[in-house]
Design a protein around this motif. Sequence first.
Motif, PDB file in Angstrom:
ATOM      1  N   ALA A 173      48.304  35.817  34.166  1.00 12.75           N
ATOM      2  CA  ALA A 173      47.038  36.561  34.170  1.00 12.75           C
ATOM      3  C   ALA A 173      46.081  35.998  35.215  1.00 12.75           C
ATOM      4  N   MET A 174      46.029  34.679  35.335  1.00 12.83           N
ATOM      5  CA  MET A 174      45.160  34.057  36.335  1.00 12.83           C
ATOM      6  C   MET A 174      45.614  34.404  37.748  1.00 12.83           C
ATOM      7  N   GLU A 175      46.920  34.476  37.951  1.00 10.96           N
ATOM      8  CA  GLU A 175      47.437  34.838  39.270  1.00 10.96           C
ATOM      9  C   GLU A 175      47.129  36.301  39.606  1.00 10.96           C
ATOM     10  N   VAL A 176      47.157  37.154  38.599  1.00  9.58           N
ATOM     11  CA  VAL A 176      46.855  38.573  38.823  1.00  9.58           C
ATOM     12  C   VAL A 176      45.412  38.748  39.282  1.00  9.58           C
ATOM     13  N   VAL A 177      44.479  38.121  38.584  1.00 10.61           N
ATOM     14  CA  VAL A 177      43.066  38.331  38.917  1.00 10.61           C
ATOM     15  C   VAL A 177      42.676  37.632  40.219  1.00 10.61           C
ATOM     16  N   SER A 178      43.449  36.646  40.648  1.00 11.33           N
ATOM     17  CA  SER A 178      43.115  35.923  41.881  1.00 11.33           C
ATOM     18  C   SER A 178      43.966  36.360  43.069  1.00 11.33           C
ATOM     19  N   ASP A 179      44.789  37.389  42.880  1.00  9.34           N
ATOM     20  CA  ASP A 179      45.682  37.849  43.946  1.00  9.34           C
ATOM     21  C   ASP A 179      44.895  38.460  45.109  1.00  9.34           C
ATOM     22  N   ARG A 207      56.657  37.509  42.427  1.00  7.32           N
ATOM     23  CA  ARG A 207      56.153  36.160  42.183  1.00  7.32           C
ATOM     24  C   ARG A 207      56.776  35.459  40.977  1.00  7.32           C
ATOM     25  N   PHE A 208      57.112  36.213  39.939  1.00  8.35           N
ATOM     26  CA  PHE A 208      57.479  35.568  38.674  1.00  8.35           C
ATOM     27  C   PHE A 208      58.686  36.223  38.008  1.00  8.35           C
ATOM     28  N   SER A 209      59.656  36.642  38.782  1.00  9.85           N
ATOM     29  CA  SER A 209      60.791  37.371  38.206  1.00  9.85           C
ATOM     30  C   SER A 209      61.539  36.553  37.159  1.00  9.85           C
ATOM     31  N   ARG A 231      39.719  43.400  35.829  1.00  8.45           N
ATOM     32  CA  ARG A 231      38.425  43.003  35.254  1.00  8.45           C
ATOM     33  C   ARG A 231      38.573  42.645  33.774  1.00  8.45           C
ATOM     34  N   LEU A 232      39.366  43.415  33.055  1.00  6.17           N
ATOM     35  CA  LEU A 232      39.611  43.100  31.649  1.00  6.17           C
ATOM     36  C   LEU A 232      40.253  41.724  31.506  1.00  6.17           C
ATOM     37  N   LEU A 233      41.243  41.456  32.334  1.00  8.89           N
ATOM     38  CA  LEU A 233      41.896  40.144  32.296  1.00  8.89           C
ATOM     39  C   LEU A 233      40.915  39.030  32.649  1.00  8.89           C
ATOM     40  N   ALA A 234      40.106  39.259  33.669  1.00 10.00           N
ATOM     41  CA  ALA A 234      39.150  38.236  34.094  1.00 10.00           C
ATOM     42  C   ALA A 234      38.184  37.887  32.969  1.00 10.00           C
ATOM     43  N   ASN A 235      37.707  38.893  32.250  1.00  5.86           N
ATOM     44  CA  ASN A 235      36.800  38.635  31.136  1.00  5.86           C
ATOM     45  C   ASN A 235      37.512  37.939  29.984  1.00  5.86           C
ATOM     46  N   ALA A 236      38.733  38.334  29.701  1.00  8.57           N
ATOM     47  CA  ALA A 236      39.486  37.696  28.620  1.00  8.57           C
ATOM     48  C   ALA A 236      39.812  36.243  28.950  1.00  8.57           C
ATOM     49  N   LEU A 237      40.010  35.947  30.223  1.00  7.47           N
ATOM     50  CA  LEU A 237      40.322  34.578  30.644  1.00  7.47           C
ATOM     51  C   LEU A 237      39.144  33.628  30.465  1.00  7.47           C
ATOM     52  N   LEU A 238      37.942  34.160  30.334  1.00 11.75           N
ATOM     53  CA  LEU A 238      36.772  33.305  30.138  1.00 11.75           C
ATOM     54  C   LEU A 238      36.838  32.542  28.819  1.00 11.75           C
ATOM     55  N   ASP A 239      37.571  33.080  27.859  1.00 14.44           N
ATOM     56  CA  ASP A 239      37.784  32.386  26.587  1.00 14.44           C
ATOM     57  C   ASP A 239      39.053  31.554  26.723  1.00 14.44           C
ATOM     58  N   PRO A 252      45.172  43.803  47.791  1.00 18.42           N
ATOM     59  CA  PRO A 252      44.468  44.535  48.852  1.00 18.42           C
ATOM     60  C   PRO A 252      45.333  45.591  49.541  1.00 18.42           C
ATOM     61  N   LEU A 253      46.638  45.367  49.601  1.00 16.57           N
ATOM     62  CA  LEU A 253      47.525  46.368  50.192  1.00 16.57           C
ATOM     63  C   LEU A 253      47.572  47.627  49.331  1.00 16.57           C
ATOM     64  N   PHE A 254      47.544  47.442  48.011  1.00 18.09           N
ATOM     65  CA  PHE A 254      47.505  48.596  47.116  1.00 18.09           C
ATOM     66  C   PHE A 254      46.171  49.325  47.240  1.00 18.09           C
ATOM     67  N   GLN A 255      45.090  48.568  47.351  1.00 16.66           N
ATOM     68  CA  GLN A 255      43.779  49.200  47.511  1.00 16.66           C
ATOM     69  C   GLN A 255      43.707  50.031  48.789  1.00 16.66           C
ATOM     70  N   LYS A 256      44.332  49.541  49.834  1.00 17.08           N
ATOM     71  CA  LYS A 256      44.243  50.199  51.135  1.00 17.08           C
ATOM     72  C   LYS A 256      45.230  51.347  51.294  1.00 17.08           C
ATOM     73  N   HIS A 257      46.441  51.167  50.761  1.00 13.40           N
ATOM     74  CA  HIS A 257      47.506  52.120  51.075  1.00 13.40           C
ATOM     75  C   HIS A 257      48.030  52.926  49.886  1.00 13.40           C
ATOM     76  N   CYS A 258      47.862  52.427  48.657  1.00 12.55           N
ATOM     77  CA  CYS A 258      48.443  53.114  47.495  1.00 12.55           C
ATOM     78  C   CYS A 258      47.409  54.074  46.906  1.00 12.55           C
TER      79      CYS A 258
END
Length: 216
Positions: A100-106, A135-137, A17-25, A111-117
């Motif tokens: 950052a855009m990829e993180v907020v749109s993942d 994704r970005f090593s 959420r922090l990233l999403a708000n910062a990306l608005l600028d 969802p796997l972390f939300q469900k299992h972690c």
Amino acid sequence: MQKVQWGSVSMVEAERRLLANALLDFSNQRFVLFSESCIPLFNFSTIYSYLINSSKNFVESFDLPGPTGCGRYRHQMSPTITIQQWKKGSQWFEMDRDIAMEVVSDTKYFPLFQKHCKSSCCADEHYLPTFVSIRFSERNSNRSLTWVDWSKGGIHPAKFVRTDVTIEVLEKMRSGRKCEYNGNITNVCFLFARKVTPTALGRLMRFAPKVMQFNP
């Protein structure tokens, strides 16, 4: 309002959420996560130049055998995330706008972390290190820009109170290691440090003009 709990996936949700708000600028090109106990180790112009000119992102990501590393992997995440892809790292990240855009749109990995972690999984120490590694090593430095002291052991790094803050300690934080930056070896590996308590503010303000080249 959702409560954020230490070590839970709610911390990652808050970071997104922090990233999403910062990306608005649209002028924001680099994104750094701090805590209330972080301090800068260099002046603003030095930090800005280091970040904006870097060819890499700074998300710590590494393999760690044992219960606090691979032991937290949840096999229900397979085959999307395998145990070989499971990484650990500091939650204090720095990343560019594209990642950052990829993180907020993942919608594939998070969802796997939300469900299992859950519970002892500590999603905040594994989601970004794992996601960025998958994704970005090639665009990641695999290191954090935030200096911490783990020498005392335990689940939290050492705190720095007033008497701990000296010119020698600050210089060690600023230039006590070697690392790679844009293909060259440098001793400027950390731009920030934690955990510094409010009691240290007076000494920091006294040393800042000399050590960190802050304006007095």
